[in-house]
Design a protein around this motif. Sequence first.
Motif, PDB file in Angstrom:
ATOM      1  N   ILE A 147     -12.107   7.976   7.618  1.00 56.85           N
ATOM      2  CA  ILE A 147     -11.652   6.940   6.692  1.00 56.85           C
ATOM      3  C   ILE A 147     -10.124   6.979   6.563  1.00 56.85           C
ATOM      4  O   ILE A 147      -9.517   8.056   6.517  1.00 56.85           O
ATOM      5  CB  ILE A 147     -12.299   7.127   5.307  1.00 56.85           C
ATOM      6  N   LEU A 148      -9.527   5.806   6.503  1.00 55.93           N
ATOM      7  CA  LEU A 148      -8.089   5.679   6.285  1.00 55.93           C
ATOM      8  C   LEU A 148      -7.886   4.963   4.957  1.00 55.93           C
ATOM      9  O   LEU A 148      -8.301   3.809   4.796  1.00 55.93           O
ATOM     10  CB  LEU A 148      -7.465   4.869   7.423  1.00 55.93           C
ATOM     11  N   LEU A 149      -7.286   5.652   3.985  1.00 56.35           N
ATOM     12  CA  LEU A 149      -7.052   5.053   2.674  1.00 56.35           C
ATOM     13  C   LEU A 149      -5.565   4.733   2.519  1.00 56.35           C
ATOM     14  O   LEU A 149      -4.706   5.603   2.682  1.00 56.35           O
ATOM     15  CB  LEU A 149      -7.520   5.984   1.561  1.00 56.35           C
ATOM     16  N   VAL A 150      -5.317   3.480   2.189  1.00 59.78           N
ATOM     17  CA  VAL A 150      -3.963   2.923   2.216  1.00 59.78           C
ATOM     18  C   VAL A 150      -3.581   2.423   0.821  1.00 59.78           C
ATOM     19  O   VAL A 150      -4.246   1.546   0.264  1.00 59.78           O
ATOM     20  CB  VAL A 150      -3.896   1.761   3.227  1.00 59.78           C
ATOM     21  N   ALA A 151      -2.520   2.974   0.273  1.00 62.13           N
ATOM     22  CA  ALA A 151      -2.003   2.554  -1.029  1.00 62.13           C
ATOM     23  C   ALA A 151      -0.867   1.565  -0.822  1.00 62.13           C
ATOM     24  O   ALA A 151       0.142   1.899  -0.198  1.00 62.13           O
ATOM     25  CB  ALA A 151      -1.513   3.759  -1.821  1.00 62.13           C
ATOM     26  N   MET A 152      -1.039   0.345  -1.347  1.00 63.38           N
ATOM     27  CA  MET A 152       0.018  -0.655  -1.211  1.00 63.38           C
ATOM     28  C   MET A 152       1.072  -0.468  -2.299  1.00 63.38           C
ATOM     29  O   MET A 152       0.745  -0.354  -3.492  1.00 63.38           O
ATOM     30  CB  MET A 152      -0.559  -2.071  -1.300  1.00 63.38           C
ATOM     31  N   ILE A 153       2.315  -0.473  -1.871  1.00 66.86           N
ATOM     32  CA  ILE A 153       3.458  -0.377  -2.782  1.00 66.86           C
ATOM     33  C   ILE A 153       4.063  -1.775  -2.874  1.00 66.86           C
ATOM     34  O   ILE A 153       4.620  -2.294  -1.901  1.00 66.86           O
ATOM     35  CB  ILE A 153       4.505   0.630  -2.264  1.00 66.86           C
ATOM     36  N   GLU A 154       3.944  -2.395  -4.057  1.00 67.58           N
ATOM     37  CA  GLU A 154       4.357  -3.788  -4.194  1.00 67.58           C
ATOM     38  C   GLU A 154       5.229  -4.041  -5.418  1.00 67.58           C
ATOM     39  O   GLU A 154       5.423  -5.185  -5.812  1.00 67.58           O
ATOM     40  CB  GLU A 154       3.108  -4.678  -4.280  1.00 67.58           C
ATOM     41  N   SER A 155       5.751  -2.972  -6.033  1.00 65.10           N
ATOM     42  CA  SER A 155       6.551  -3.139  -7.245  1.00 65.10           C
ATOM     43  C   SER A 155       7.624  -2.061  -7.309  1.00 65.10           C
ATOM     44  O   SER A 155       7.534  -1.022  -6.631  1.00 65.10           O
ATOM     45  CB  SER A 155       5.667  -3.027  -8.486  1.00 65.10           C
ATOM     46  N   ALA A 156       8.611  -2.298  -8.161  1.00 64.29           N
ATOM     47  CA  ALA A 156       9.646  -1.289  -8.374  1.00 64.29           C
ATOM     48  C   ALA A 156       9.035  -0.010  -8.935  1.00 64.29           C
ATOM     49  O   ALA A 156       9.477   1.102  -8.602  1.00 64.29           O
ATOM     50  CB  ALA A 156      10.709  -1.842  -9.326  1.00 64.29           C
ATOM     51  N   MET A 196      15.776  -3.847  -0.965  1.00 63.69           N
ATOM     52  CA  MET A 196      14.637  -3.626  -0.076  1.00 63.69           C
ATOM     53  C   MET A 196      14.886  -2.431   0.831  1.00 63.69           C
ATOM     54  O   MET A 196      13.992  -1.592   1.052  1.00 63.69           O
ATOM     55  CB  MET A 196      14.365  -4.879   0.755  1.00 63.69           C
ATOM     56  N   GLN A 197      16.086  -2.317   1.335  1.00 63.38           N
ATOM     57  CA  GLN A 197      16.402  -1.177   2.195  1.00 63.38           C
ATOM     58  C   GLN A 197      16.260   0.134   1.421  1.00 63.38           C
ATOM     59  O   GLN A 197      15.691   1.110   1.929  1.00 63.38           O
ATOM     60  CB  GLN A 197      17.826  -1.317   2.738  1.00 63.38           C
ATOM     61  N   SER A 198      16.743   0.136   0.197  1.00 65.41           N
ATOM     62  CA  SER A 198      16.637   1.335  -0.624  1.00 65.41           C
ATOM     63  C   SER A 198      15.180   1.675  -0.904  1.00 65.41           C
ATOM     64  O   SER A 198      14.781   2.855  -0.879  1.00 65.41           O
ATOM     65  CB  SER A 198      17.390   1.116  -1.938  1.00 65.41           C
ATOM     66  N   ALA A 199      14.360   0.639  -1.168  1.00 63.46           N
ATOM     67  CA  ALA A 199      12.938   0.869  -1.437  1.00 63.46           C
ATOM     68  C   ALA A 199      12.257   1.489  -0.216  1.00 63.46           C
ATOM     69  O   ALA A 199      11.478   2.447  -0.341  1.00 63.46           O
ATOM     70  CB  ALA A 199      12.261  -0.447  -1.819  1.00 63.46           C
ATOM     71  N   PHE A 200      12.530   0.950   0.946  1.00 60.20           N
ATOM     72  CA  PHE A 200      11.947   1.505   2.166  1.00 60.20           C
ATOM     73  C   PHE A 200      12.366   2.957   2.368  1.00 60.20           C
ATOM     74  O   PHE A 200      11.548   3.811   2.735  1.00 60.20           O
ATOM     75  CB  PHE A 200      12.353   0.668   3.382  1.00 60.20           C
ATOM     76  N   GLU A 201      13.634   3.234   2.130  1.00 60.34           N
ATOM     77  CA  GLU A 201      14.118   4.605   2.313  1.00 60.34           C
ATOM     78  C   GLU A 201      13.439   5.563   1.341  1.00 60.34           C
ATOM     79  O   GLU A 201      13.083   6.690   1.708  1.00 60.34           O
ATOM     80  CB  GLU A 201      15.643   4.630   2.138  1.00 60.34           C
ATOM     81  N   THR A 202      13.227   5.118   0.099  1.00 58.48           N
ATOM     82  CA  THR A 202      12.575   5.961  -0.905  1.00 58.48           C
ATOM     83  C   THR A 202      11.132   6.257  -0.517  1.00 58.48           C
ATOM     84  O   THR A 202      10.673   7.409  -0.577  1.00 58.48           O
ATOM     85  CB  THR A 202      12.608   5.269  -2.281  1.00 58.48           C
ATOM     86  N   VAL A 203      10.397   5.222  -0.124  1.00 57.12           N
ATOM     87  CA  VAL A 203       8.988   5.406   0.237  1.00 57.12           C
ATOM     88  C   VAL A 203       8.873   6.214   1.526  1.00 57.12           C
ATOM     89  O   VAL A 203       8.002   7.087   1.646  1.00 57.12           O
ATOM     90  CB  VAL A 203       8.276   4.045   0.352  1.00 57.12           C
ATOM     91  N   ALA A 204       9.751   5.956   2.476  1.00 56.86           N
ATOM     92  CA  ALA A 204       9.729   6.722   3.731  1.00 56.86           C
ATOM     93  C   ALA A 204       9.981   8.206   3.469  1.00 56.86           C
ATOM     94  O   ALA A 204       9.321   9.075   4.064  1.00 56.86           O
ATOM     95  CB  ALA A 204      10.764   6.171   4.704  1.00 56.86           C
TER      96      ALA A 204
END
Length: 266
Positions: A147-156, A196-204
């Motif tokens: 199983i692959l469980l995927v959490a969507m990040i869609e907010s600050a 958006m770039q900062s958000a990607f960097e944080t999640v990455a």
Amino acid sequence: MAVTPNTAKQQLIAGKPALGFQASLARGPAVPQLARAAGYHWLCIDGEHGSTSISDTVQLCVASLPAGIAPIVRARPQALDEAARALDNGAQGVIVPNVNGAREAGNMIEALRYAPRGGRNWGASGIQFGYETPNVAQAQIDMDNEILLVAMIESAEGVANAGEIAATDGVDVLFIGGIDLSLGLGVPSQFGHPRMQSAFETVAAACRQHGKHLGMGGIYDEEWTVKYMRLGARFVAGGSDQAFMLAQAKARARFLESCAQSSKTT
């Protein structure tokens, strides 16, 4: 019989892109085969925004498994019981929208993973084993591994709490929903905006710290797709059947019109 391997999960473990094809309008058993022929690894069956019924979902899952396409269902956070039902009937993963912190991530695991990590009840059809299911204890272990469980990040808020989401045992992917996140950050569809770039960097960074995979969807701008995949995004939604058909049909129509115009001048 051995459990059907999850093609998308295998790609991620190998450090390769796992590319998703969304079944938006098409429902037939040929859809997973077409997706596979086009080079994709997982089929997104949309139970959040789409009109797909549980019957449609099951038929797409059953057709996907022998085609080597991982059927992955996007389910509303308030309907995780429906997601568990999809897993019982062939789905190999679930995408849960609007995961904003550890509480929502924990709810995912409780509903969708078997014990000891979760509390999912046994009721699988056995399709993942070709209906030749081993004893229940072994079947739960084998199915949970695929199983692959995927959490969507869609907010600050989700971005700010990416570390605790990634730290949740049982979450495999943190998936940035590009359109909704850009709306939440006040920069609609500005995928290259510094926020958006900062958000990607944080999640990455959270993914790297906790050994999870970074994913993204809704971003089809080639420049920023390249940059975010270089940042580590590997579980990537490529687009929908509707978008693919329209793009190719429009391109072909433009070409044929140009042919007709050129024939008038010769």
